[in-house]
Motif scaffolding. Structure first.
Motif, PDB file in Angstrom:
ATOM      1  N   ILE A  17       0.851  -1.207   0.000  1.00  0.00           N
ATOM      2  CA  ILE A  17       0.000   0.000   0.000  1.00  0.00           C
ATOM      3  C   ILE A  17       0.881   1.248   0.000  1.00  0.00           C
ATOM      4  O   ILE A  17       0.679   2.172  -0.801  1.00  0.00           O
ATOM      5  CB  ILE A  17      -0.937  -0.013   1.234  1.00  0.00           C
ATOM      6  N   LYS A  18       1.861   1.269   0.879  1.00  0.00           N
ATOM      7  CA  LYS A  18       2.698   2.481   1.008  1.00  0.00           C
ATOM      8  C   LYS A  18       3.604   2.688  -0.203  1.00  0.00           C
ATOM      9  O   LYS A  18       3.975   3.814  -0.518  1.00  0.00           O
ATOM     10  CB  LYS A  18       3.524   2.404   2.298  1.00  0.00           C
ATOM     11  N   GLY A  19       3.934   1.588  -0.894  1.00  0.00           N
ATOM     12  CA  GLY A  19       4.787   1.706  -2.084  1.00  0.00           C
ATOM     13  C   GLY A  19       4.017   1.441  -3.360  1.00  0.00           C
ATOM     14  O   GLY A  19       4.602   0.999  -4.354  1.00  0.00           O
ATOM     15  N   PHE A  20       2.715   1.718  -3.349  1.00  0.00           N
ATOM     16  CA  PHE A  20       1.816   1.277  -4.417  1.00  0.00           C
ATOM     17  C   PHE A  20       2.275   1.724  -5.805  1.00  0.00           C
ATOM     18  O   PHE A  20       2.362   0.921  -6.731  1.00  0.00           O
ATOM     19  CB  PHE A  20       0.395   1.799  -4.127  1.00  0.00           C
ATOM     20  N   ARG A  21       2.611   2.992  -5.927  1.00  0.00           N
ATOM     21  CA  ARG A  21       3.009   3.489  -7.249  1.00  0.00           C
ATOM     22  C   ARG A  21       4.275   2.773  -7.743  1.00  0.00           C
ATOM     23  O   ARG A  21       4.383   2.439  -8.915  1.00  0.00           O
ATOM     24  CB  ARG A  21       3.233   5.000  -7.217  1.00  0.00           C
ATOM     25  N   GLY A  22       5.210   2.538  -6.844  1.00  0.00           N
ATOM     26  CA  GLY A  22       6.438   1.829  -7.215  1.00  0.00           C
ATOM     27  C   GLY A  22       6.142   0.417  -7.703  1.00  0.00           C
ATOM     28  O   GLY A  22       6.702  -0.041  -8.702  1.00  0.00           O
ATOM     29  N   PHE A  23       5.255  -0.276  -6.992  1.00  0.00           N
ATOM     30  CA  PHE A  23       4.878  -1.625  -7.428  1.00  0.00           C
ATOM     31  C   PHE A  23       4.212  -1.593  -8.797  1.00  0.00           C
ATOM     32  O   PHE A  23       4.322  -2.546  -9.570  1.00  0.00           O
ATOM     33  CB  PHE A  23       3.936  -2.272  -6.404  1.00  0.00           C
ATOM     34  N   MET A  24       3.512  -0.503  -9.082  1.00  0.00           N
ATOM     35  CA  MET A  24       2.818  -0.368 -10.374  1.00  0.00           C
ATOM     36  C   MET A  24       3.729   0.259 -11.440  1.00  0.00           C
ATOM     37  O   MET A  24       3.256   0.908 -12.371  1.00  0.00           O
ATOM     38  CB  MET A  24       1.560   0.485 -10.196  1.00  0.00           C
ATOM     39  N   GLY A  25       5.052   0.109 -11.251  1.00  0.00           N
ATOM     40  CA  GLY A  25       5.996   0.531 -12.280  1.00  0.00           C
ATOM     41  C   GLY A  25       6.284   2.016 -12.289  1.00  0.00           C
ATOM     42  O   GLY A  25       6.726   2.563 -13.307  1.00  0.00           O
ATOM     43  N   ASP A  26       6.029   2.707 -11.150  1.00  0.00           N
ATOM     44  CA  ASP A  26       6.278   4.154 -11.034  1.00  0.00           C
ATOM     45  C   ASP A  26       5.523   4.958 -12.091  1.00  0.00           C
ATOM     46  O   ASP A  26       5.975   6.026 -12.511  1.00  0.00           O
ATOM     47  CB  ASP A  26       7.784   4.472 -11.113  1.00  0.00           C
ATOM     48  N   ASP A  27       4.384   4.452 -12.498  1.00  0.00           N
ATOM     49  CA  ASP A  27       3.561   5.179 -13.465  1.00  0.00           C
ATOM     50  C   ASP A  27       2.988   6.415 -12.787  1.00  0.00           C
ATOM     51  O   ASP A  27       2.316   6.310 -11.766  1.00  0.00           O
ATOM     52  CB  ASP A  27       2.418   4.262 -13.933  1.00  0.00           C
ATOM     53  N   PRO A  28       3.264   7.616 -13.324  1.00  0.00           N
ATOM     54  CA  PRO A  28       2.800   8.844 -12.657  1.00  0.00           C
ATOM     55  C   PRO A  28       1.271   8.952 -12.586  1.00  0.00           C
ATOM     56  O   PRO A  28       0.744   9.697 -11.754  1.00  0.00           O
ATOM     57  CB  PRO A  28       3.387   9.975 -13.521  1.00  0.00           C
ATOM     58  N   GLU A  29       0.573   8.201 -13.442  1.00  0.00           N
ATOM     59  CA  GLU A  29      -0.897   8.184 -13.384  1.00  0.00           C
ATOM     60  C   GLU A  29      -1.412   7.506 -12.122  1.00  0.00           C
ATOM     61  O   GLU A  29      -2.517   7.761 -11.663  1.00  0.00           O
ATOM     62  CB  GLU A  29      -1.438   7.387 -14.579  1.00  0.00           C
ATOM     63  N   VAL A  30      -0.617   6.572 -11.598  1.00  0.00           N
ATOM     64  CA  VAL A  30      -1.064   5.781 -10.443  1.00  0.00           C
ATOM     65  C   VAL A  30      -1.008   6.649  -9.191  1.00  0.00           C
ATOM     66  O   VAL A  30       0.024   7.250  -8.898  1.00  0.00           O
ATOM     67  CB  VAL A  30      -0.169   4.529 -10.262  1.00  0.00           C
ATOM     68  N   PRO A  31      -2.120   6.733  -8.441  1.00  0.00           N
ATOM     69  CA  PRO A  31      -2.100   7.567  -7.238  1.00  0.00           C
ATOM     70  C   PRO A  31      -1.262   6.944  -6.130  1.00  0.00           C
ATOM     71  O   PRO A  31      -1.063   5.731  -6.099  1.00  0.00           O
ATOM     72  CB  PRO A  31      -3.580   7.616  -6.821  1.00  0.00           C
ATOM     73  N   GLU A  32      -0.759   7.797  -5.252  1.00  0.00           N
ATOM     74  CA  GLU A  32      -0.134   7.296  -4.028  1.00  0.00           C
ATOM     75  C   GLU A  32      -1.261   6.882  -3.084  1.00  0.00           C
ATOM     76  O   GLU A  32      -2.242   7.616  -2.933  1.00  0.00           O
ATOM     77  CB  GLU A  32       0.704   8.407  -3.352  1.00  0.00           C
ATOM     78  N   LEU A  33      -1.142   5.735  -2.466  1.00  0.00           N
ATOM     79  CA  LEU A  33      -2.137   5.315  -1.476  1.00  0.00           C
ATOM     80  C   LEU A  33      -1.649   5.705  -0.086  1.00  0.00           C
ATOM     81  O   LEU A  33      -0.465   5.588   0.223  1.00  0.00           O
ATOM     82  CB  LEU A  33      -2.349   3.799  -1.521  1.00  0.00           C
ATOM     83  N   VAL A  34      -2.572   6.169   0.727  1.00  0.00           N
ATOM     84  CA  VAL A  34      -2.235   6.578   2.095  1.00  0.00           C
ATOM     85  C   VAL A  34      -2.793   5.535   3.058  1.00  0.00           C
ATOM     86  O   VAL A  34      -3.933   5.089   2.917  1.00  0.00           O
ATOM     87  CB  VAL A  34      -2.853   7.962   2.414  1.00  0.00           C
ATOM     88  N   LEU A  35      -1.979   5.129   4.022  1.00  0.00           N
ATOM     89  CA  LEU A  35      -2.448   4.231   5.069  1.00  0.00           C
ATOM     90  C   LEU A  35      -2.656   5.073   6.329  1.00  0.00           C
ATOM     91  O   LEU A  35      -1.706   5.586   6.905  1.00  0.00           O
ATOM     92  CB  LEU A  35      -1.401   3.136   5.307  1.00  0.00           C
ATOM     93  N   GLN A  36      -3.910   5.272   6.684  1.00  0.00           N
ATOM     94  CA  GLN A  36      -4.230   6.079   7.879  1.00  0.00           C
ATOM     95  C   GLN A  36      -4.130   5.180   9.099  1.00  0.00           C
ATOM     96  O   GLN A  36      -5.033   4.394   9.385  1.00  0.00           O
ATOM     97  CB  GLN A  36      -5.638   6.659   7.760  1.00  0.00           C
ATOM     98  N   SER A  37      -3.033   5.316   9.822  1.00  0.00           N
ATOM     99  CA  SER A  37      -2.736   4.365  10.900  1.00  0.00           C
ATOM    100  C   SER A  37      -3.282   4.835  12.251  1.00  0.00           C
ATOM    101  O   SER A  37      -2.533   5.301  13.101  1.00  0.00           O
ATOM    102  CB  SER A  37      -1.224   4.143  10.993  1.00  0.00           C
ATOM    103  N   TYR A  38      -4.603   4.683  12.411  1.00  0.00           N
ATOM    104  CA  TYR A  38      -5.153   4.937  13.759  1.00  0.00           C
ATOM    105  C   TYR A  38      -5.228   3.638  14.557  1.00  0.00           C
ATOM    106  O   TYR A  38      -5.542   3.635  15.733  1.00  0.00           O
ATOM    107  CB  TYR A  38      -6.530   5.606  13.708  1.00  0.00           C
ATOM    108  N   GLY A  39      -4.919   2.532  13.905  1.00  0.00           N
ATOM    109  CA  GLY A  39      -4.762   1.265  14.611  1.00  0.00           C
ATOM    110  C   GLY A  39      -6.054   0.576  15.007  1.00  0.00           C
ATOM    111  O   GLY A  39      -7.111   1.188  15.090  1.00  0.00           O
TER     112      GLY A  39
END
Length: 400
Positions: free
Chosen positions: A78-100
Motif C-alpha cells: 500500500i505504502k509503495g503502491f506506485r512503485g509496485f505499479m511501475g512508477d507510473d505517474p498516473e497511479v495515485p499514491e495510497l495513504v495508510l491512515q494508521s489509527y490502529g
C-alpha cells in the motif's frame, strides 16, 4: 456479454473483483509467465461484490505469524503502491491512515490471549502495545472502561486505506498488460477422463474455453464454482452489516478501530464514524440475499457503542449497507493454491473478512504457484486445501 478473443487460455480466472484482478496483475509481473489470461466476470459493475462492500482496513494484529507476515507485506505494498505499479505517474499514491485497531479484553482469558498475541506480533516486527485500562484512558479519555482489563493497540501500518483505488488499478494495469476481461459467467467445467484436471470451462454465452489453469476467485459464490469441478469447499456467504453515523458530540481525536468484547467494532470515517458487526444469528445466506436487518442498529450496535463511548449517546445513521463475507466455515481463514487431485484448479477463496488486506500477498503467492509450481516469497502452503481434507485447522485467534 462479450465473447472471448480466443478459444484457449493458459489461465482462466473466474471472478474479476479484488482477487481475480490481483492474481491477474501479479501473473503479468512474474518472470517466466507469458501466457494468455482470461478473467470472466458475471457483473462488471461489481455492485454486489464483497470488494465493493469492504471497510478497507488492514491490521498486523493476528495471532498467527503467517497472517502477520501477509499483512506486513500488504502495508509495504500500500505504502509503495506506485512503485509496485511501475512508477507510473498516473497511479495515485495510497495513504495508510494508521489509527490502529484497539482490541478490548473484558476477561482474564482474553487479556492473556492479547498478551500472547502481542509477543508474537512484536517478534514479527509489528508495533503492537499491550495496554492497561489506565494507559488506554490516558490516550483515549472518551472510552468507558469499567469492564475492561487490558487492550492491544498498534499505531504503525494499521488502519484504513483506499481499497477501491487499489482494486481499480489492479484491474487497469492487468488489462494494460494484456489480460482480457469479459462479461460472462462460467456455468460448467469439463474434467479430463482421470478427473485430475479441468480441460475446459463452459460460459453462459455458450462458448467453451480450454484452459491450462482455472482460478476460483468467485468470492461468496466460490462453493458453486468448486462444485463444477466436483470439489467440496466449506465457504459460504455470511452477512456483515456496516453503519455510517454522525455524532452530535464528535470526538477530539481519531477513534481507533475499536473491537468491543461484544463483537461490535467502530472507527473514525472522515468526519463521520463507522460501526459494524455480525448478526447474533449468523446463518449461511444465498449469494444474492442482501436483505437488511434494520433492528440490528437499535437493538445491538447503538446500545453498545453508546455504552463504550458515552459521547455517542446522540448519533444519527446517515448510511448503511450489508455485504457478504466469503466465510470459511472450517477455520475462518483463506483456502489458496492448487487442489490436491484436480491439479490445475487453483483456489483464491474463503478469506472470511481478511480478503482486501491480504490481496497483495495472496495474489502474489497464487501467481507464483501458477508460474513456478511453488511459493517463492512467503510460504503460503498452510492455507492449502489439503488441511481441509486432513481436518487440520489453520489456527488464528484474531478473527473479527
Amino acid at each position: 456479454m462479450g465473447n472471448a478473443a480466443h478459444k484457449n487460455y493458459d489461465v482462466v480466472i473466474i471472478g474479476g473483483a479484488i482477487y481475480g484482478s490481483s492474481v491477474a496483475w501479479w501473473l503479468t509481473q512474474m518472470q517466466g509467465f507469458d501466457g494468455r489470461i482470461l478473467v470472466v466476470e458475471r457483473d462488471p459493475t461489481y455492485e454486489f461484490a464483497s470488494t465493493s462492500h469492504t471497510n478497507s482496513c488492514i491490521r498486523q494484529q493476528f495471532s498467527n505469524r503467517l497472517n502477520i507476515q501477509i499483512s506486513r507485506f500488504g502495508a509495504e505494498f500500500i505504502k509503495g503502491f506506485r512503485g509496485f505499479m511501475g512508477d507510473d505517474p498516473e497511479v495515485p499514491e495510497l495513504v495508510l491512515q494508521s489509527y490502529g485497531y484497539l482490541y478490548l479484553a473484558d476477561t482474564p482469558e482474553f487479556a492473556q490471549t492479547l498478551r500472547e498475541s502481542q509477543a508474537i506480533q512484536a517478534a514479527e516486527g509489528a508495533h503492537t502495545r499491550h495496554m492497561t485500562p489506565a494507559e488506554i484512558a490516558a490516550e483515549y479519555p472518551f472510552y468507558q472502561l469499567d469492564d475492561v482489563l487490558a487492550a492491544n493497540h498498534n499505531l504503525v501500518d494499521e488502519g484504513y486505506f483506499d481499497g477501491g483505488t487499489m482494486f481499480d488499478w489492479f484491474k487497469r494495469m492487468a488489462r494494460r498488460n494484456g489480460v482480457e476481461y469479459i462479461h460472462d459467467e462460467v456455468t460448467g467445467m469439463t474434467l479430463n477422463a482421470a478427473g485430475t484436471g479441468v480441460d475446459s470451462v463452459t460460459l453462459k454465452s455458450g462458448d467453451t474455453i480450454s484452459c491450462g489453469s482455472v482460478v476460483n476467485a468467485s468470492g461468496p459464490r466460490a462453493v458453486a464454482t468448486a462444485q463444477m469441478a466436483g470439489i467440496d469447499l466449506p465457504v459460504r456467504p455470511r452477512k456483515r452489516y456496516t453503519f455510517i453515523f454522525d455524532a452530535a458530540n464528535p470526538l477530539d481525536r481519531d477513534l481507533p478501530l475499536t473491537i468491543d468484547p461484544s463483537g461490535v467494532h467502530m472507527r473514525s470515517e472522515g468526519k463521520y464514524y463507522l460501526a459494524g458487526c455480525p448478526p447474533d444469528e449468523d446463518p449461511d445466506v444465498a449469494p444474492d440475499d442482501f436483505g437488511f436487518d434494520h433492528s440490528l442498529w437499535q437493538e445491538k450496535v447503538w446500545p453498545i457503542i453508546a455504552t463504550r463511548v458515552p459521547a455517542f449517546e446522540q448519533v444519527k445513521v446517515i448510511n448503511e449497507w450489508v455485504g457478504h463475507y466469503a466465510y470459511n466455515t472450517f477455520d475462518q481463514n483463506a483456502v489458496i493454491g492448487r487442489h490436491t487431485k484436480v491439479s490445475n484448479f487453483v483456489f483464491a477463496n474463503g478469506f472470511s473478512g481478511h480478503g482486501l488486506q491480504q490481496s497483495p500477498a495472496m495474489g502474489r503467492g497464487i501467481a507464483e504457484q501458477i508460474t513456478h509450481g511453488e511459493y517463492r516469497t512467503l510460504d503460503l502452503a498452510p492455507f492449502g486445501y489439503d488441511r481441509i481434507e486432513n481436518q487440520q485447522k489453520f489456527m488464528e485467534k484474531a478473527v473479527i
